[in-house]
Design a protein around this motif. Structure first.
Motif, PDB file in Angstrom:
ATOM      1  N   GLU A  88      48.585 -45.888 -14.921  1.00  0.00           N
ATOM      2  CA  GLU A  88      48.768 -46.930 -15.944  1.00  0.00           C
ATOM      3  C   GLU A  88      47.961 -46.642 -17.206  1.00  0.00           C
ATOM      4  OE1 GLU A  88      45.158 -47.942 -13.710  1.00  0.00           O
ATOM      5  OE2 GLU A  88      47.168 -47.397 -13.043  1.00  0.00           O
ATOM      6  N   LYS A  89      46.962 -45.764 -17.108  1.00  0.00           N
ATOM      7  CA  LYS A  89      46.152 -45.380 -18.266  1.00  0.00           C
ATOM      8  C   LYS A  89      46.738 -44.185 -19.013  1.00  0.00           C
ATOM      9  CE  LYS A  89      41.842 -46.569 -15.860  1.00  0.00           C
ATOM     10  NZ  LYS A  89      40.557 -46.031 -15.377  1.00  0.00           N
ATOM     11  N   VAL A  90      47.700 -43.489 -18.394  1.00  0.00           N
ATOM     12  CA  VAL A  90      48.218 -42.236 -18.932  1.00  0.00           C
ATOM     13  C   VAL A  90      49.401 -42.481 -19.862  1.00  0.00           C
ATOM     14  CG1 VAL A  90      49.194 -39.974 -18.351  1.00  0.00           C
ATOM     15  CG2 VAL A  90      47.431 -40.999 -16.883  1.00  0.00           C
ATOM     16  N   LEU A  91      49.304 -41.886 -21.053  1.00  0.00           N
ATOM     17  CA  LEU A  91      50.360 -41.981 -22.063  1.00  0.00           C
ATOM     18  C   LEU A  91      50.835 -40.579 -22.413  1.00  0.00           C
ATOM     19  CD1 LEU A  91      48.459 -44.371 -24.507  1.00  0.00           C
ATOM     20  CD2 LEU A  91      50.185 -45.036 -22.829  1.00  0.00           C
ATOM     21  N   PRO A  92      52.066 -40.453 -22.894  1.00  0.00           N
ATOM     22  CA  PRO A  92      52.519 -39.127 -23.344  1.00  0.00           C
ATOM     23  C   PRO A  92      51.758 -38.698 -24.597  1.00  0.00           C
ATOM     24  CG  PRO A  92      54.231 -40.789 -23.698  1.00  0.00           C
ATOM     25  CD  PRO A  92      53.101 -41.470 -22.995  1.00  0.00           C
ATOM     26  N   LEU A  93      51.644 -37.401 -24.793  1.00  0.00           N
ATOM     27  CA  LEU A  93      50.917 -36.874 -25.952  1.00  0.00           C
ATOM     28  C   LEU A  93      51.454 -37.409 -27.272  1.00  0.00           C
ATOM     29  CD1 LEU A  93      50.411 -33.110 -25.024  1.00  0.00           C
ATOM     30  CD2 LEU A  93      48.680 -34.888 -25.145  1.00  0.00           C
ATOM     31  N   GLU A  94      52.731 -37.707 -27.322  1.00  0.00           N
ATOM     32  CA  GLU A  94      53.347 -38.201 -28.553  1.00  0.00           C
ATOM     33  C   GLU A  94      52.792 -39.564 -28.991  1.00  0.00           C
ATOM     34  OE1 GLU A  94      55.367 -37.370 -25.737  1.00  0.00           O
ATOM     35  OE2 GLU A  94      55.335 -35.309 -26.487  1.00  0.00           O
ATOM     36  N   ASP A  95      52.134 -40.277 -28.106  1.00  0.00           N
ATOM     37  CA  ASP A  95      51.582 -41.602 -28.417  1.00  0.00           C
ATOM     38  C   ASP A  95      50.186 -41.547 -29.034  1.00  0.00           C
ATOM     39  OD1 ASP A  95      53.804 -42.930 -27.617  1.00  0.00           O
ATOM     40  OD2 ASP A  95      52.968 -43.696 -25.743  1.00  0.00           O
ATOM     41  N   VAL A  96      49.808 -40.399 -29.572  1.00  0.00           N
ATOM     42  CA  VAL A  96      48.453 -40.236 -30.090  1.00  0.00           C
ATOM     43  C   VAL A  96      48.140 -41.238 -31.197  1.00  0.00           C
ATOM     44  CG1 VAL A  96      49.000 -38.397 -31.747  1.00  0.00           C
ATOM     45  CG2 VAL A  96      46.700 -38.561 -30.792  1.00  0.00           C
ATOM     46  N   GLU A  97      49.068 -41.504 -32.085  1.00  0.00           N
ATOM     47  CA  GLU A  97      48.820 -42.454 -33.180  1.00  0.00           C
ATOM     48  C   GLU A  97      48.566 -43.863 -32.639  1.00  0.00           C
ATOM     49  OE1 GLU A  97      48.334 -41.818 -36.348  1.00  0.00           O
ATOM     50  OE2 GLU A  97      48.834 -39.695 -36.223  1.00  0.00           O
ATOM     51  N   ASN A  98      49.355 -44.295 -31.655  1.00  0.00           N
ATOM     52  CA  ASN A  98      49.157 -45.613 -31.041  1.00  0.00           C
ATOM     53  C   ASN A  98      47.819 -45.695 -30.331  1.00  0.00           C
ATOM     54  OD1 ASN A  98      51.664 -46.554 -31.930  1.00  0.00           O
ATOM     55  ND2 ASN A  98      52.689 -45.869 -30.074  1.00  0.00           N
ATOM     56  N   ALA A  99      47.446 -44.624 -29.656  1.00  0.00           N
ATOM     57  CA  ALA A  99      46.168 -44.598 -28.932  1.00  0.00           C
ATOM     58  C   ALA A  99      44.992 -44.679 -29.915  1.00  0.00           C
ATOM     59  CB  ALA A  99      46.064 -43.338 -28.074  1.00  0.00           C
ATOM     60  N   ILE A 100      45.108 -44.000 -31.047  1.00  0.00           N
ATOM     61  CA  ILE A 100      44.047 -44.040 -32.062  1.00  0.00           C
ATOM     62  C   ILE A 100      43.939 -45.440 -32.652  1.00  0.00           C
ATOM     63  CG2 ILE A 100      43.315 -43.174 -34.327  1.00  0.00           C
ATOM     64  CD1 ILE A 100      42.924 -41.228 -31.946  1.00  0.00           C
ATOM     65  N   THR A 101      45.087 -46.059 -32.914  1.00  0.00           N
ATOM     66  CA  THR A 101      45.090 -47.439 -33.413  1.00  0.00           C
ATOM     67  C   THR A 101      44.397 -48.361 -32.415  1.00  0.00           C
ATOM     68  OG1 THR A 101      47.102 -47.025 -34.659  1.00  0.00           O
ATOM     69  CG2 THR A 101      46.564 -49.337 -34.210  1.00  0.00           C
ATOM     70  N   TRP A 102      44.742 -48.225 -31.136  1.00  0.00           N
ATOM     71  CA  TRP A 102      44.111 -49.026 -30.075  1.00  0.00           C
ATOM     72  C   TRP A 102      42.599 -48.777 -30.043  1.00  0.00           C
ATOM     73  CZ3 TRP A 102      41.502 -47.025 -25.800  1.00  0.00           C
ATOM     74  CH2 TRP A 102      41.130 -47.962 -24.832  1.00  0.00           C
ATOM     75  N   LEU A 103      42.183 -47.522 -30.195  1.00  0.00           N
ATOM     76  CA  LEU A 103      40.763 -47.172 -30.154  1.00  0.00           C
ATOM     77  C   LEU A 103      40.003 -47.829 -31.300  1.00  0.00           C
ATOM     78  CD1 LEU A 103      38.588 -45.423 -28.747  1.00  0.00           C
ATOM     79  CD2 LEU A 103      39.226 -43.579 -30.306  1.00  0.00           C
ATOM     80  N   GLN A 104      40.625 -47.927 -32.446  1.00  0.00           N
ATOM     81  CA  GLN A 104      39.944 -48.463 -33.633  1.00  0.00           C
ATOM     82  C   GLN A 104      40.027 -49.965 -33.752  1.00  0.00           C
ATOM     83  OE1 GLN A 104      41.737 -45.996 -36.665  1.00  0.00           O
ATOM     84  NE2 GLN A 104      40.133 -44.472 -36.442  1.00  0.00           N
TER      85      GLN A 104
END
Length: 121
Positions: A104-120
């Motif tokens: 449930e924590k794993v995302l495809p590499l293509e979701d990097v922008e969404n993950a960065i948004t979530w991180l910030q």
């Protein structure tokens, strides 16, 4: 503290370069590969443990590379109670199996922008 950990799985011990696709603001960017020594891995693990949120990008260049040196990191990712997103291509059979309990924590590499948004956020 927020952490972006970039892990490269490669067959080349001397593969250098900045592979981080974005430059997150107010975030510690850490870099690791499957040739990193135990002290380096332990230091990165300490950074993850002290973070309030983390994104871990696992870039696989060699799907048969030895990843034993990173087992501590994978164990942390599976059992961590802190918010973590893992960007991963599902390209290394052993890593895929190790991360299965926390899919449930794993995302495809293509979701990097969404993950960065979530991180910030």
């Amino acid at each position: 503290m927020r952490v972006f950990l970039n892990i490269k799985i490669t067959d080349n011990q001397f593969s250098y370069g900045n592979d981080v696709p974005v430059s997150p603001n107010n975030t510690s960017v850490l870099d690791l590969d499957n040739y990193s020594d135990d002290l380096t891995v332990s230091s990165m693990l300490k950074g993850l443990e002290q973070s309030e949120k983390a994104v871990v990008l696992i870039a696989v260049e060699d799907d048969s590379a030895d990843v034993k040196s990173l087992f501590k990191i994978f164990k942390y990712l599976v059992f961590s109670k802190q918010p973590v997103k893992i960007l991963y291509s599902q390209a290394h059979p052993l890593i895929t199996n190790l991360l299965r309990p926390c899919k449930e924590k794993v995302l495809p590499l293509e979701d990097v922008e969404n993950a960065i948004t979530w991180l910030q956020d």
